[in-house]
Scaffold this active site. Sequence first.
Site, mmCIF file in Angstrom:
data_model
loop_
_atom_site.group_PDB
_atom_site.id
_atom_site.type_symbol
_atom_site.label_atom_id
_atom_site.label_comp_id
_atom_site.label_asym_id
_atom_site.label_seq_id
_atom_site.Cartn_x
_atom_site.Cartn_y
_atom_site.Cartn_z
ATOM 1 N N ARG A 64 3.261 -11.547 4.322
ATOM 2 C CA ARG A 64 4.788 -11.563 5.054
ATOM 3 C C ARG A 64 4.663 -11.306 6.424
ATOM 4 N NH1 ARG A 64 8.296 -8.124 0.619
ATOM 5 N NH2 ARG A 64 10.036 -8.843 2.206
ATOM 6 N N PRO B 147 1.024 -1.182 -0.068
ATOM 7 C CA PRO B 147 0.055 0.024 0.033
ATOM 8 C C PRO B 147 0.933 1.341 -0.097
ATOM 9 C CG PRO B 147 0.061 -1.025 2.125
ATOM 10 C CD PRO B 147 1.046 -1.493 1.181
ATOM 11 N N GLU B 148 0.444 2.161 -0.908
ATOM 12 C CA GLU B 148 1.181 3.476 -0.817
ATOM 13 C C GLU B 148 -0.142 4.288 -0.795
ATOM 14 O OE1 GLU B 148 4.003 4.535 -3.849
ATOM 15 O OE2 GLU B 148 4.502 2.510 -4.338
ATOM 16 N N ARG C 182 16.070 -0.198 -2.662
ATOM 17 C CA ARG C 182 14.949 -0.556 -3.354
ATOM 18 C C ARG C 182 15.100 -0.040 -4.749
ATOM 19 N NH1 ARG C 182 10.597 0.668 0.155
ATOM 20 N NH2 ARG C 182 9.521 -0.788 -1.412
ATOM 21 N N LYS D 149 0.760 6.423 5.308
ATOM 22 C CA LYS D 149 0.247 5.143 4.782
ATOM 23 C C LYS D 149 -0.570 4.502 6.057
ATOM 24 C CE LYS D 149 4.023 5.058 1.510
ATOM 25 N NZ LYS D 149 5.496 4.884 1.622
#
Length: 294
Positions: free
Chosen positions: A131, A2-3, A283, A59
């Site tokens: 996760r 999610p952003e 990233r 977020k």
Amino acid sequence: MPELPEVQTIVDDLRRKVVHRKIIDLWTDWPKSIKGITPAILKKRIRDSKILDVKRLGKNILITLDRDRALLIHQKMTGHLMVGRWFLKKTRAGWLVTNPIRGPFKDRVNQYVHVIFSLDNGKMLALSDMRKFARVDFGESKYIFSLPAIRKLGLDALDGHLTPAIFEKIIRTRRKSIKQTLMDPTVVAGIGNIYADDILWSIKVHPARPAYTLDRSEIKKLLISARKILKKAIRLRGTSVGDYRDTSGRPGGYGRELLVYRRTGEPCRRCRTPIQRMVLGQRPAHFCPRCQKL
DNA sequence: CTATAAACCTGCTGGC
DNA sequence: TGCCAGCAGGTTTATA
């Protein structure tokens, strides 16, 4: 997952589905999902709490409860919040949660549900997370707002208080790359890896450029473009690259609109040059080597 | 203080 | 076919 756009989509769903409901029970099979207190204590303390409001803070999802208390949920990488009717089923392997939502889930059993809030209308608010990075925090408002994750949060990318002048002041003092700066939640809240790449491609700025090298007009374009892209993604209910789903299990529509994210080797949408991938701050970053020069 | 790396986790993909 | 390294939407904590 999610952003900002994905979290906003979830929050908009939750406002319709759970505001005015009471939480009557709690179940979890992963106590680490709950910060600070044990599931047993949370279960006791949250019983009969009425949900007053749901908001997005960067977020984070803030669920305001009565008696001046709140839940704070962060979905991290693969967290999902879903609303529906589930059934707990004991198996040899432990508890399983059956999920009657049809569609994108491969089967009726969502094995990744780790926290469930039972509501007074027979439905459940479930946190699913492959996760197990997602976290739930609970306490008085004073406590929630004293958490570093909230206290240190920068202005929201869509907050009108974030003017070009203020944005410029923040950006020009940073020595990190512009991409890492955009993704730093203490600088601007809400922008993650997908949208950072797309925003920088849209204004033709290389992701590795030090933030302080951007001039006033570039920073203004950056802010305008960020808002345009984030708002478009909200209209399309987020990006489903991987497994993002809304609270009913439906994917978002921005995935088809992606400008550069995860398009390594594919032609740039402006000049057909193959998109390149590099690593910045652990990233992946995607960019067009021709449109986005250092 | 800053920059980088590791940690938190599981499942999928691609190369050999 | 099978194994294994590498990779994934985020953030915090440790290390240099």
